[in-house]
Write a protein that holds these residues in place. Sequence first.
Motif, PDB file in Angstrom:
ATOM      1  N   ILE A 274       0.563  -1.231  -0.504  1.00  0.00           N
ATOM      2  CA  ILE A 274      -0.101   0.106   0.189  1.00  0.00           C
ATOM      3  C   ILE A 274       1.374   1.619  -0.147  1.00  0.00           C
ATOM      4  CG2 ILE A 274      -1.938   1.122   1.796  1.00  0.00           C
ATOM      5  CD1 ILE A 274      -2.772  -1.336   2.157  1.00  0.00           C
ATOM      6  N   VAL A 275       2.264   1.326   0.657  1.00  0.00           N
ATOM      7  CA  VAL A 275       2.600   2.234   1.005  1.00  0.00           C
ATOM      8  C   VAL A 275       4.074   2.838  -1.076  1.00  0.00           C
ATOM      9  CG1 VAL A 275       4.923   3.196   1.906  1.00  0.00           C
ATOM     10  CG2 VAL A 275       3.174   2.384   3.697  1.00  0.00           C
ATOM     11  N   MET A 276       4.001   1.416  -1.415  1.00  0.00           N
ATOM     12  CA  MET A 276       4.407   1.120  -2.379  1.00  0.00           C
ATOM     13  C   MET A 276       3.162   1.976  -4.079  1.00  0.00           C
ATOM     14  SD  MET A 276       7.322  -0.925  -2.438  1.00  0.00           S
ATOM     15  CE  MET A 276       8.073  -0.625  -3.392  1.00  0.00           C
ATOM     16  N   GLY A 277       2.380   2.355  -3.111  1.00  0.00           N
ATOM     17  CA  GLY A 277       1.296   2.114  -4.333  1.00  0.00           C
ATOM     18  C   GLY A 277       0.737   1.534  -5.004  1.00  0.00           C
ATOM     19  N   TRP A 278       0.959   0.115  -4.945  1.00  0.00           N
ATOM     20  CA  TRP A 278       0.665  -0.798  -5.691  1.00  0.00           C
ATOM     21  C   TRP A 278      -1.061  -1.237  -5.722  1.00  0.00           C
ATOM     22  CZ3 TRP A 278       4.511  -5.692  -5.354  1.00  0.00           C
ATOM     23  CH2 TRP A 278       5.822  -5.059  -6.120  1.00  0.00           C
ATOM     24  N   LEU A 279      -1.676  -1.027  -4.530  1.00  0.00           N
ATOM     25  CA  LEU A 279      -3.114  -1.465  -4.075  1.00  0.00           C
ATOM     26  C   LEU A 279      -3.849   0.204  -4.526  1.00  0.00           C
ATOM     27  CD1 LEU A 279      -3.597  -3.367  -0.829  1.00  0.00           C
ATOM     28  CD2 LEU A 279      -3.060  -4.151  -3.756  1.00  0.00           C
ATOM     29  N   THR A 280      -3.243   1.234  -5.412  1.00  0.00           N
ATOM     30  CA  THR A 280      -4.134   2.321  -5.470  1.00  0.00           C
ATOM     31  C   THR A 280      -3.823   2.389  -6.765  1.00  0.00           C
ATOM     32  OG1 THR A 280      -2.883   3.645  -3.267  1.00  0.00           O
ATOM     33  CG2 THR A 280      -4.106   4.974  -4.908  1.00  0.00           C
ATOM     34  N   PHE A 281      -5.347   2.690  -7.306  1.00  0.00           N
ATOM     35  CA  PHE A 281      -5.352   2.482  -8.884  1.00  0.00           C
ATOM     36  C   PHE A 281      -5.637   3.412  -9.629  1.00  0.00           C
ATOM     37  CE2 PHE A 281      -6.555  -1.513  -7.298  1.00  0.00           C
ATOM     38  CZ  PHE A 281      -5.464  -2.425  -7.713  1.00  0.00           C
TER      39      PHE A 281
END
Length: 291
Positions: A137-144
Amino acid sequence: MVPPAIVFFESLLPYGLTCLGCHAVLWVIFRYVLPSSGPWHAAPNFTAHQTIALFLMIQWTWNGFFGEDDEEDMNVGTNSLPVILRPSSLGMKMARRSMAALWIWDIPVSMLSSDMSSAMDALMHAHHLGMLLVTCIVMGWLTFGTASENYPNPVGATLAPLFFGQVELSSIPLQIVDLFHPKKSAAWHEYMLSRPMLVSINDACRQLFALLFLAVRGIYFPFLVFTIVIPEFWDALGWTMMEDQTKYVLPIVTILTFSVAFTLLQMYWAVLVVNQIYKALKGGGDKKKTG
């Protein structure tokens, strides 16, 4: 958006493979190079793991307290975002290192060497898997959605130095304590008992671990969660609704949920540490470490 696969191979894989490669080299040294009479020969996998973990905890703690963001990397046009949704070069680097070490080295190696039937070991592995999700999440992998030019859509990267760095302070003496713990390695425990200097080192590390754990994990961690994490993420959740930035909702809700769960876990472990201190002060402690 930077594809997760590219990030994995360019930054995660080298760090994780370095940990794994060093582990393999140390395993060979402990098993075949050093004298076979030592505990390292009987437990080469565990000894290698503790050696590398000690180095990583020192590195991550140092970065958490003294690392700095690269200002040029931060100039990516995200000033309109809530602070916890802005990129942080230091936070992203620490999240990548944590993910790489957990995914490629620590979790696989620990599962091979630990007793999964132990409730405490199973709880620790669950904690590590939770940390793995948080780093995603911190790395943005779950932010689409559309990302900035240089970063994906990070969530909580500005807080990563606190939780992936500073709170690991108590984990430094813990690596020594675990090395000599009878349930972790009977060979190292017996080796320690026959050497007064190692007994003194172990006792000092046990006391230091207990003090640091209560201060950092039992007090500082909940303080950060309830005074910074929950208020900041709750405000950010409101911002996502007003600005129609729904891509952040799932990561924010997940972080809020895990922050509370991790806080309860830290407090549970803190109670176990207090219980051991109480037993020791009463003279009934059996020198066992918990948590």
